[in-house]
Design a protein around this motif. Structure first.
Motif, short mmCIF file in Angstrom:
data_model
loop_
_atom_site.label_atom_id
_atom_site.label_comp_id
_atom_site.label_asym_id
_atom_site.label_seq_id
_atom_site.Cartn_x
_atom_site.Cartn_y
_atom_site.Cartn_z
N ILE A 122 16.26 14.38 -3.36
CA ILE A 122 15.24 15.43 -3.42
C ILE A 122 15.80 16.65 -4.12
O ILE A 122 15.17 17.24 -4.99
CB ILE A 122 14.76 15.79 -2.00
N ILE A 124 -1.57 2.36 6.43
CA ILE A 124 -0.44 2.59 5.54
C ILE A 124 0.29 3.87 5.91
O ILE A 124 1.51 3.90 6.04
CB ILE A 124 -0.92 2.64 4.08
N VAL A 172 1.21 9.54 -5.50
CA VAL A 172 1.44 10.95 -5.16
C VAL A 172 2.54 11.54 -6.05
O VAL A 172 2.41 12.63 -6.59
CB VAL A 172 1.80 11.08 -3.67
N MET A 173 3.63 10.76 -6.23
CA MET A 173 4.74 11.30 -7.01
C MET A 173 4.38 11.42 -8.49
O MET A 173 4.96 12.22 -9.21
CB MET A 173 5.98 10.44 -6.83
N VAL A 221 3.11 14.82 -9.05
CA VAL A 221 3.99 15.95 -8.79
C VAL A 221 4.06 16.80 -10.06
O VAL A 221 4.33 16.27 -11.14
CB VAL A 221 5.40 15.47 -8.40
N PRO A 222 3.77 18.08 -9.94
CA PRO A 222 3.79 18.91 -11.15
C PRO A 222 5.21 19.07 -11.68
O PRO A 222 6.19 18.86 -10.96
CB PRO A 222 3.22 20.25 -10.67
N MET A 227 8.43 11.66 6.23
CA MET A 227 8.50 11.29 4.82
C MET A 227 7.22 11.65 4.09
O MET A 227 7.27 12.02 2.92
CB MET A 227 8.79 9.81 4.71
N ARG A 273 15.76 16.11 -7.81
CA ARG A 273 14.49 15.70 -8.42
C ARG A 273 14.61 14.30 -9.03
O ARG A 273 14.14 14.04 -10.12
CB ARG A 273 14.05 16.68 -9.51
N ILE A 306 13.97 8.77 -4.91
CA ILE A 306 13.14 9.21 -3.78
C ILE A 306 12.10 8.13 -3.47
O ILE A 306 11.94 7.70 -2.32
CB ILE A 306 12.41 10.52 -4.10
N VAL A 336 11.79 5.97 -0.02
CA VAL A 336 10.61 6.04 0.85
C VAL A 336 10.02 4.64 1.04
O VAL A 336 9.66 4.25 2.14
CB VAL A 336 9.56 7.02 0.30
N LEU A 387 0.80 4.17 -2.73
CA LEU A 387 0.49 5.55 -2.34
C LEU A 387 1.59 6.50 -2.81
O LEU A 387 1.32 7.56 -3.38
CB LEU A 387 0.38 5.60 -0.82
N ILE A 388 2.82 6.09 -2.59
CA ILE A 388 3.93 6.97 -2.93
C ILE A 388 4.05 7.13 -4.44
O ILE A 388 4.26 8.22 -4.95
CB ILE A 388 5.23 6.44 -2.30
N MET A 398 18.05 9.71 0.17
CA MET A 398 16.76 10.31 -0.18
C MET A 398 16.88 11.83 -0.23
O MET A 398 16.44 12.45 -1.20
CB MET A 398 15.70 9.90 0.83
N THR A 399 17.46 12.43 0.80
CA THR A 399 17.51 13.90 0.81
C THR A 399 18.39 14.41 -0.32
O THR A 399 18.10 15.45 -0.91
CB THR A 399 18.01 14.43 2.17
N GLY A 403 0.82 -1.21 0.00
CA GLY A 403 0.00 0.00 0.00
C GLY A 403 0.85 1.25 0.00
O GLY A 403 0.56 2.22 -0.71
N ALA A 404 1.93 1.23 0.79
CA ALA A 404 2.80 2.40 0.84
C ALA A 404 3.43 2.66 -0.52
O ALA A 404 3.50 3.80 -0.98
CB ALA A 404 3.88 2.20 1.90
#
Lengths: 366, 301
Positions: free
Chosen positions: A267, B141, A26-27, A30-31, B149, A270, A275, A279, A22-23, A263-264, A18-19
């Motif tokens: 970021i 989740i 969402v990504m 990302v515009p 994060m 981009r 990333i 995550v 979801l990620i 990860m940082t 699920g994570a």
């Protein structure tokens, strides 16, 4: 018990998948066009379109999602980093043990220091030790961890020169990150342990045990601690999540080459696959920790054991009180492994509720 | 979780006659709270910081943008009590102005998180079935992903900036509120006064707002209070890793993360913003701690 363990493992797998979903979603929204960011300034629209095709960005959402999920969970491949050109998975696998070690050390320090301090404060309740510990714990809960980290660097690395402020070359490199990451957790856990022990201290079965003429040491170890343990496990769960989140910021400050720093760094560039991958990996790490916490519940809490030992009692009647299970708990813990002895009188609580909804009073689990 | 129906419920729709018989829950809470020395210390601290934020333009020695090019990056002195930053701006003035940004950020993101929690949690708890299932699995989740994060991913999606950060923090922090509201709704859903409300044809919205939420007020209030400190800290954490509020906004976290590059030459750039973040967190935490005891005296022994 086996059923409980299997159920928890299934939940963990569900959470990780699920994570990832979801990620990715969402990504995806990302515009900004990554292909344009990655192309040189004088690239023609055709070049950019070619880049998009090369990255697979011209495909519809569902196909991209399907491909990502298939690669991640069947082939264990998180794609290639756009900025570095290397496989995200192999970079992460190289870095994960370091982050794991860092998080593990933080958790060990937190638990080893926090619980005894809390119990000690509860035993000396109202005394100067208790009061000073509680004020100190409030101070330490409020200290932002990155600020503490920077103060420690200023004091021990820049001024005294005792400890290194970055890198992983020697074991000394771990000291400052672990201290700055663990302090708030220690304070939190100490408060929770104290509250939890104090709640148990006044229970009738403690009075009974004392009335029987039981030695004070035995009362503490056999009756108080096992019962006080359950709320302590509850808060440990949220502390662990916090630790993982904390490593992201701490790794940045200490230039610690773990998953968080990867990860940082990504970021700033981009670098979406990197990333996304980090995550997902950190979420999986957290889910694994939660699994361990849930299993610890299973062993510490006779209610859960009973619930799974007796299949007719599966569904509980709402949320009962999760604390203070009555006399005999300490012994029941060991003997009732096969699920034959049930000392509890409270209604079994649906476990997914208790493990997370219990913490109305704990600090948030960021 | 407080389910003090007898005392909690009549607050919203209290009959004057009833109030004379028994003091309202909030009055009792205030009374208990005012006896708690630590909580009062926290309250005084919070009030002072809020006051400073309001009157910042009148008490700061310099404007937060004025550059003193002769004194760039110097430590504390009589001219600049907390020194100047790398552009020669008076640090104390910036920090005092920063309290506006930081407090508004903490309060509004915390409020949004609680608000989102209430709305979504009430939907989950009240309508049950698939809505409940979907929302709760989502929470499972989200709780497995450390909030930092989530805030990172959301700020990637929405971009950097002040209000974007507030939303990112709120979204990252709302799952706790969702669970709390849902549990609260579930616990009163089958109670008699809700049956009564339904009998007189109350709309669902009215039932939720008038009858269910007042019962959930005290844990919400506590959650809101404690969260403000967290939010300010998390936003500073986001600034450190290059997201969130960015300079030149004089927000404490942004200032701290900007000062990090000069930690060797001028540690005061890091120490003072952190000190302010620590101070507000400490005051809020001790106040919140007292508030918890006051709201639920059973916990205090």
């Amino acid at each position: 018990m086996l059923k409980y363990i299997l159920q928890r493992i299934l939940l963990m797998v569900f959470v990780i998948v699920g994570a990832a979903f979801l990620i990715f979603t969402v990504m995806y929204f990302v515009p900004g066009d990554p292909a344009q960011v990655m192309s040189s300034a004088d690239a023609t629209p055709a070049d950019i379109a070619a880049k998009r095709a090369e990255l697979g960005l011209d495909q519809p959402y569902l196909i991209q999602l399907g491909r990502f999920m298939y690669n991640a969970f069947v082939k264990f491949d998180l794609g290639n980093s756009w900025a570095r050109g290397t496989s995200v998975m192999s970079s992460l696998l190289e870095r994960l043990p370091r982050t794991f070690l860092l998080g593990f050390l933080m958790i060990v320090v937190t638990v080893v220091v926090g619980i005894p301090v809390g119990i000690g404060a509860a035993i000396h309740r109202g005394g100067w030790q208790d009061r000073s510990l509680m004020v100190m714990s409030m101070v330490f809960i409020s200290v932002p961890e990155f600020w503490l980290a920077l103060l420690l660097i200023i004091a021990f690395s820049l001024n005294l020169g005792w400890l290194p402020s970055f890198g992983i070359e020697s074991w000394q490199c771990y000291i400052l990150p672990v201290i700055s990451g663990a302090v708030a957790g220690i304070a939190n856990l100490a408060r929770q342990s104290r509250a939890s022990v104090l709640e148990v201290v006044r229970a009738d079965y403690i009075t009974t045990a004392r009335a029987k003429g039981m030695k004070e040491q035995l009362v503490i170890y056999k009756h108080m601690l096992p019962n006080a343990l359950i709320p302590i496990i509850t808060i440990s769960g949220s502390l662990f999540t916090r630790c993982v989140g904390g490593t992201v910021v701490l790794e940045k400050i200490f230039s610690f080459p773990g998953v968080g720093l990867y990860m940082t760094d990504s970021i700033g560039m981009r670098d979406y696959p990197a990333i996304r991958g980090s995550v997902v990996v950190l979420a999986a790490f957290t889910a694994l920790l939660m699994l361990i916490v849930d299993l610890a519940y299973g062993f510490a809490d006779p209610q859960i054991k009973a619930q799974y030992a007796d299949s007719t009692k599966r569904k509980g009647h709402g949320r009962g009180h999760g604390r203070g299970h009555g006399h005999g708990h300490g012994r029941g813990r060991r003997r009732s492994f096969g699920g034959k002895e049930q000392h509890h009188d409270a209604a079994p609580v649906p476990d997914e509720e208790r493990s997370r909804a219990n913490g109305g009073e704990e600090k948030d689990s960021w | 979780m407080v389910t003090d129906r007898k005392a909690g419920f009549p607050v919203a729709a209290a009959v004057p006659a009833m109030r004379q018989k028994k003091e309202g829950m909030w009055k009792q809470t205030l009374k208990r709270l005012s006896k708690d020395k630590m909580a009062m210390l926290g309250l005084v601290g919070i009030v002072v910081l809020v006051f400073v934020a309001i009157v910042a333009p009148y008490i700061t020695p310099y404007s937060y943008e004025t550059m003193d090019t002769l004194n760039m990056n110097v430590g504390p002195s009589w001219q600049h009590l907390l020194g100047t930053d790398t552009l020669g701006r008076d640090y104390l003035s910036r920090l005092l102005y920063g309290s506006r940004y930081s407090l508004v950020l903490g309060i509004s993101s915390s409020f949004l998180a609680v608000f989102l929690g209430i709305v979504i949690g009430a939907i989950a708890g009240f309508f049950g079935r698939w809505a409940d299932n979907a929302i709760m699995r989502m929470c499972d989740i989200i709780q497995a992903i450390p909030g930092v994060m989530i805030a990172i991913v959301v700020s990637l999606m929405l971009g950097n900036g002040y209000w974007v950060t507030i939303w990112a923090l709120a979204i990252g922090g709302c799952s706790h509120g969702i669970r709390m509201t849902r549990a609260q709704v579930m616990s009163v859903r089958s109670s008699e006064y809700l049956d009564a409300a339904r009998t007189v044809n109350c709309s669902t919205f009215r039932i939720i707002v008038k009858h269910i939420l007042p019962n959930a007020m005290s844990p919400m209030l506590l959650d809101f209070t404690m969260r403000i400190a967290n939010m300010i800290q998390f936003s500073a954490g986001l600034s450190v890793i290059g997201l969130g509020v960015q300079p030149p906004t004089p927000e404490w976290g942004a200032m701290l993360s900007a000062g990090r590059d000069f930690i060797r030459s001028s540690p005061h750039l890091v120490i003072f913003p952190g000190l302010f973040i620590f101070a507000i967190s400490f005051f809020i935490n001790i106040f919140g701690d007292g508030l918890r005891d006051a709201l639920d005296p059973k916990l205090k022994k």
